[in-house]
Design a protein around this motif. Structure first.
Motif, PDB file in Angstrom:
ATOM      1  N   SER A  11       0.867  -1.168   0.000  1.00 31.75           N
ATOM      2  CA  SER A  11       0.000   0.000   0.000  1.00 31.75           C
ATOM      3  C   SER A  11       0.906   1.221   0.000  1.00 31.75           C
ATOM      4  O   SER A  11       1.994   1.181   0.577  1.00 31.75           O
ATOM      5  CB  SER A  11      -0.904   0.022   1.242  1.00 31.75           C
ATOM      6  OG  SER A  11      -1.525   1.298   1.384  1.00 31.75           O
ATOM      7  N   ARG A  13       0.222   3.742   1.622  1.00 27.46           N
ATOM      8  CA  ARG A  13      -0.169   4.413   2.855  1.00 27.46           C
ATOM      9  C   ARG A  13       0.395   3.675   4.062  1.00 27.46           C
ATOM     10  O   ARG A  13       0.488   2.448   4.074  1.00 27.46           O
ATOM     11  CB  ARG A  13      -1.694   4.450   2.964  1.00 27.46           C
ATOM     12  CG  ARG A  13      -2.383   5.193   1.849  1.00 27.46           C
ATOM     13  CD  ARG A  13      -2.503   6.660   2.175  1.00 27.46           C
ATOM     14  NE  ARG A  13      -3.411   6.840   3.306  1.00 27.46           N
ATOM     15  CZ  ARG A  13      -3.551   7.982   3.977  1.00 27.46           C
ATOM     16  NH1 ARG A  13      -2.834   9.029   3.654  1.00 27.46           N
ATOM     17  NH2 ARG A  13      -4.402   8.066   4.977  1.00 27.46           N
ATOM     18  N   VAL A  16      -1.872   0.617   7.656  1.00 30.58           N
ATOM     19  CA  VAL A  16      -3.083   0.026   7.083  1.00 30.58           C
ATOM     20  C   VAL A  16      -3.148  -1.485   7.321  1.00 30.58           C
ATOM     21  O   VAL A  16      -4.059  -2.139   6.832  1.00 30.58           O
ATOM     22  CB  VAL A  16      -3.194   0.323   5.572  1.00 30.58           C
ATOM     23  CG1 VAL A  16      -3.440   1.796   5.316  1.00 30.58           C
ATOM     24  CG2 VAL A  16      -1.958  -0.176   4.820  1.00 30.58           C
ATOM     25  N   ASP A 121      -7.686   1.705   0.432  1.00 30.07           N
ATOM     26  CA  ASP A 121      -8.034   2.823   1.302  1.00 30.07           C
ATOM     27  C   ASP A 121      -8.819   3.825   0.455  1.00 30.07           C
ATOM     28  O   ASP A 121      -8.876   3.693  -0.775  1.00 30.07           O
ATOM     29  CB  ASP A 121      -6.780   3.466   1.892  1.00 30.07           C
ATOM     30  CG  ASP A 121      -7.044   4.123   3.237  1.00 30.07           C
ATOM     31  OD1 ASP A 121      -8.229   4.391   3.553  1.00 30.07           O
ATOM     32  OD2 ASP A 121      -6.079   4.388   3.985  1.00 30.07           O
ATOM     33  N   THR A 122      -9.406   4.818   1.084  1.00 30.67           N
ATOM     34  CA  THR A 122     -10.296   5.733   0.373  1.00 30.67           C
ATOM     35  C   THR A 122      -9.592   6.980  -0.163  1.00 30.67           C
ATOM     36  O   THR A 122     -10.220   7.800  -0.828  1.00 30.67           O
ATOM     37  CB  THR A 122     -11.445   6.182   1.291  1.00 30.67           C
ATOM     38  OG1 THR A 122     -10.889   6.773   2.475  1.00 30.67           O
ATOM     39  CG2 THR A 122     -12.319   5.002   1.686  1.00 30.67           C
ATOM     40  N   ASP A 123      -8.301   7.143   0.098  1.00 33.56           N
ATOM     41  CA  ASP A 123      -7.600   8.352  -0.302  1.00 33.56           C
ATOM     42  C   ASP A 123      -7.179   8.295  -1.771  1.00 33.56           C
ATOM     43  O   ASP A 123      -7.159   7.233  -2.398  1.00 33.56           O
ATOM     44  CB  ASP A 123      -6.359   8.541   0.576  1.00 33.56           C
ATOM     45  CG  ASP A 123      -5.384   7.387   0.401  1.00 33.56           C
ATOM     46  OD1 ASP A 123      -4.333   7.576  -0.228  1.00 33.56           O
ATOM     47  OD2 ASP A 123      -5.705   6.278   0.870  1.00 33.56           O
ATOM     48  N   SER A 126      -3.995   6.087  -2.736  1.00 36.62           N
ATOM     49  CA  SER A 126      -4.270   4.657  -2.888  1.00 36.62           C
ATOM     50  C   SER A 126      -4.977   4.376  -4.207  1.00 36.62           C
ATOM     51  O   SER A 126      -4.671   3.386  -4.890  1.00 36.62           O
ATOM     52  CB  SER A 126      -5.130   4.156  -1.722  1.00 36.62           C
ATOM     53  OG  SER A 126      -4.412   4.224  -0.511  1.00 36.62           O
ATOM     54  N   VAL A 150      -9.432  -0.632   8.419  1.00 38.34           N
ATOM     55  CA  VAL A 150      -8.978   0.542   7.680  1.00 38.34           C
ATOM     56  C   VAL A 150     -10.148   1.271   7.025  1.00 38.34           C
ATOM     57  O   VAL A 150     -10.316   2.484   7.171  1.00 38.34           O
ATOM     58  CB  VAL A 150      -7.943   0.152   6.606  1.00 38.34           C
ATOM     59  CG1 VAL A 150      -7.565   1.361   5.754  1.00 38.34           C
ATOM     60  CG2 VAL A 150      -6.703  -0.431   7.269  1.00 38.34           C
ATOM     61  N   LEU A 151     -10.969   0.552   6.305  1.00 37.94           N
ATOM     62  CA  LEU A 151     -12.029   1.186   5.513  1.00 37.94           C
ATOM     63  C   LEU A 151     -13.246   1.575   6.349  1.00 37.94           C
ATOM     64  O   LEU A 151     -13.883   2.590   6.106  1.00 37.94           O
ATOM     65  CB  LEU A 151     -12.452   0.247   4.381  1.00 37.94           C
ATOM     66  CG  LEU A 151     -11.438   0.095   3.252  1.00 37.94           C
ATOM     67  CD1 LEU A 151     -11.909  -0.942   2.249  1.00 37.94           C
ATOM     68  CD2 LEU A 151     -11.209   1.429   2.548  1.00 37.94           C
TER      69      LEU A 151
END
Length: 222
Positions: A11, A13, A16, A121-123, A126, A150-151
């Motif tokens: 990832s 990020r 996570v 992830d929602t960013d 990602s 995480v989500l």
């Protein structure tokens, strides 16, 4: 000889659950196959090396020597599964390298099956990273990890179209329990007599998911 899997957990990020997933998968593969080699490419402590020192080696992709040393280990069809805990800081450089050297094609030629486990992830970072992987990695080799910790909600549609492996969130007190450096998932399954406990069922569910991936590899080899 079976195809040798190389699991790349990644990832762009931090924080996570990459190392947790690498621990789970490494312990499963040790139980299932009798052996596994893990590679720790991480800045954070504690890292995979701290949890599984007997199975784990450190690796680097910051310079040419480190990249060559790692690739030399990953491209060998020795039937020993490999697990890479790829730190977020090395994400771009690692996949830039694999694209430049044609790692996926060379791996297939040598009987290696790379499997990329991407933690969603929602960013935007990602999302962009996942889109890049879709261009480089065959769909069958790219698995999205839906880590509920995480989500905390529905998996974004962009990730849901491919292969998905879901990991349920654990209560905080159990998360603290498994974060101990001395904790072993397989050891817990063997020592805990009550198979109805939440942690027992959580570990078994994840091991079952990994077993499904391994069965697919066996089908590909036959």
């Amino acid at each position: 000889m079976r195809r040798t899997p190389v699991y790349i957990i990644c990832s762009p990020r931090p924080i996570v659950g990459k190392t947790l997933l690498a621990r789970l998968l490494s312990e499963f593969l040790l139980l299932q196959r009798g052996g596994v080699t893990a590679f720790d490419i991480n800045l954070k402590e504690p890292s995979l090396l701290d949890y599984l020192p007997k199975l784990t080696e450190t690796a680097e992709v910051d310079d040419t020597f480190g990249k060559m040393a790692l690739m030399d280990r990953l491209i060998v069809n020795d039937d020993i599964a490999k697990v890479i805990d790829l730190g977020y800081h090395a994400f771009d450089e690692f996949f830039r390298m694999t694209a430049e050297i044609g790692f996926m094609k060379e791996a297939a030629r040598r009987g290696i099956s790379p499997i990329i486990l991407f933690i969603a992830d929602t960013d935007r970072t990602s999302a962009r990273a996942y889109a890049m992987l879709q261009e480089q990695i065959p769909p069958a080799a790219l698995i999205t990890i839906d880590n509920e910790h995480v989500l905390r909600g529905e998996l974004p549609a962009a990730y849901a179209r491919g292969r998905v492996l879901r990991i349920a969130a654990l209560p905080v007190f159990l998360k603290t329990y498994i974060d101990r450096l001395t904790f072993s998932f397989t050891g817990y399954l063997r020592s805990e007599q009550d198979s109805s406990t939440e942690l027992h069922q959580w570990i078994r569910a994840n091991y079952f998911s990994f077993r499904e991936i391994e069965l697919r590899l066996l089908l590909q080899s036959s």
